[in-house]
Write a protein that holds these residues in place. Structure first.
Motif, mmCIF file in Angstrom:
data_model
loop_
_atom_site.group_PDB
_atom_site.id
_atom_site.type_symbol
_atom_site.label_atom_id
_atom_site.label_comp_id
_atom_site.label_asym_id
_atom_site.label_seq_id
_atom_site.Cartn_x
_atom_site.Cartn_y
_atom_site.Cartn_z
ATOM 1 N N SER A 246 1.037 -1.298 -0.055
ATOM 2 C CA SER A 246 -0.008 -0.044 0.079
ATOM 3 C C SER A 246 0.978 1.174 -0.064
ATOM 4 C CB SER A 246 -0.882 0.097 1.190
ATOM 5 O OG SER A 246 -0.279 -0.012 2.488
ATOM 6 N N LYS B 279 -6.277 -5.690 -1.918
ATOM 7 C CA LYS B 279 -6.308 -4.997 -2.954
ATOM 8 C C LYS B 279 -7.154 -5.538 -4.100
ATOM 9 C CE LYS B 279 -2.540 -2.773 -4.042
ATOM 10 N NZ LYS B 279 -1.092 -2.329 -4.370
ATOM 11 N N HIS C 190 -7.829 -0.240 -1.728
ATOM 12 C CA HIS C 190 -7.258 -1.210 -0.697
ATOM 13 C C HIS C 190 -7.579 -1.112 0.674
ATOM 14 C CE1 HIS C 190 -4.443 2.156 -0.541
ATOM 15 N NE2 HIS C 190 -4.176 1.608 1.020
ATOM 16 N N ASP D 195 -4.607 7.587 1.223
ATOM 17 C CA ASP D 195 -4.375 6.632 2.186
ATOM 18 C C ASP D 195 -4.692 7.208 3.469
ATOM 19 O OD1 ASP D 195 -4.205 4.079 2.663
ATOM 20 O OD2 ASP D 195 -1.912 4.124 2.857
#
Length: 352
Positions: free
Chosen positions: A132, A276, A286, A324
């Motif tokens: 990630s 993912k 993800h 993220d």
């Protein structure tokens, strides 16, 4: 490229290589390539911004890493290889450092042997969840922490073979003891041994285990409570298809995991999960989960405990935008090492 240009204008040549590496559609910039040898330049530029109420985690974290890798054919069955990689921070010069630097030889049937600064064998397992943009595999893979991440003085042997009709990859590793008195205590190391074994049961499903044992230095035993022998065991599972990526990793160690040196005399346990999925050819969300616990005064307490959610938008083969977010389950425990939620947005130009 003429040798005179390389020697007369090294800075201009270097900048040209960086720009060409990020803009070229090829896999890497080939500086030299024949049947006997090859030398390639590669790099990755990541412009990113952290968002957090914790001041130390809020701000620009842009960085660049680049490197050279090459091979030299010694004979029909033997090949020499090497790699050097360096990272440069846009905001903190103290983070500038050599990431990798190793040399080795490879035989078609006997495998490869290399020495230098490389990835520790435990990373063979924890790399499964290192997929990630940011909040990944940080429960164990601190840099220069024995053989868990990148480390120095590593002698590594790797070989691939079939075992009962199953492709297997074996790695054996030895870490020579270091004598760096100018390093922080937690980044010093004695001699160590490690091994990993990966089996690919199908083209999409594989399992891997790794183990290591390292000797703590006398200063580590005296000043930060490390046990004499630091032992770690890790295991992981992976499923990978053109659309899905699923991975789970578990680690166990008798000490030397906690970011706070004084807490490293107790066993530690961690679990990491990552999923993912390619929703479209350009969009890949993800989700992940990480938990690190350490035994302290007879009970286990959380050192890390968070979920992450994110999205990557691929603009092309070498460019992507990512977002993220880390939902920290320790955000109400302010005495913990890491208790704040964090967000990240960024753009990366990848050329590997």
């Amino acid at each position: 490229m003429p040798v005179t240009l390389l020697s007369a204008r090294p800075f201009i040549v270097f900048m040209w290589l960086v720009l060409f590496a990020f803009c070229s559609p090829a896999a890497a910039v080939s500086l030299s390539h024949t049947e006997e040898h090859s030398l390639d330049f590669y790099g990755t530029l990541i412009a990113r911004r952290f968002i957090s109420r914790k001041t130390s985690d809020n701000g620009d974290r842009t960085y660049l890493y680049f490197g050279l890798r090459g091979t030299q054919q010694l004979s029909h069955d033997w090949q020499a290889f090497g790699q050097w990689e360096y990272t440069v921070s846009a905001t903190d010069a103290s983070r500038n450092a050599t990431r990798l630097a190793f040399l080795g030889v490879r035989n078609r049937t006997m495998g490869s042997l290399d020495i230098g600064r490389n990835w520790g064998v435990l990373y063979d397992v924890t790399s499964l969840t290192d997929r990630s943009p940011l909040f990944r595999e940080i429960s164990y893979n601190y840099v220069d922490n024995l053989t868990r991440g990148r480390a120095e003085d590593l002698l590594t042997y790797r070989r691939s073979f079939d075992l009962v009709h199953t492709p297997v990859q074996l790695a054996l590793q030895y870490q020579f003891p270091g004598h760096q008195t100018d390093r922080p205590v937690t980044k010093r190391y004695g001699k160590g041994l490690g091994a990993s074994l990966e089996a690919s049961f199908t083209s999409r499903f594989s399992a891997i285990v790794a183990a290591s044992t390292s000797c703590a230095t006398r200063v580590q035993q005296r000043d930060v409570g490390y046990q004499k022998q630091i032992r770690t065991l890790a295991g992981g599972l992976r499923y990978q298809s053109p659309k899905w990526y699923l991975a789970a990793v578990s680690n166990r160690s008798n000490n030397a995991i906690h970011p706070e040196p004084a807490a490293n005399a107790h066993p530690a346990f961690s679990e990491e999960v990552l999923m993912k999925v390619m929703l479209t050819p350009s969009l890949q969300p993800h989700v992940g989960y990480t938990r690190l616990r350490q035994t302290d005064s007879g009970y286990r307490r959380d050192v890390l405990n968070y979920e992450e959610v994110g999205l990557t938008w691929y603009l092309g083969k070498n460019m992507q935008i990512f977002m993220d977010y880390k939902l920290n389950n320790l955000r109400h425990h302010h005495r913990q090492t890491d208790a704040a939620d964090k967000g990240e947005i960024g753009l990366s130009l990848i050329h590997i």
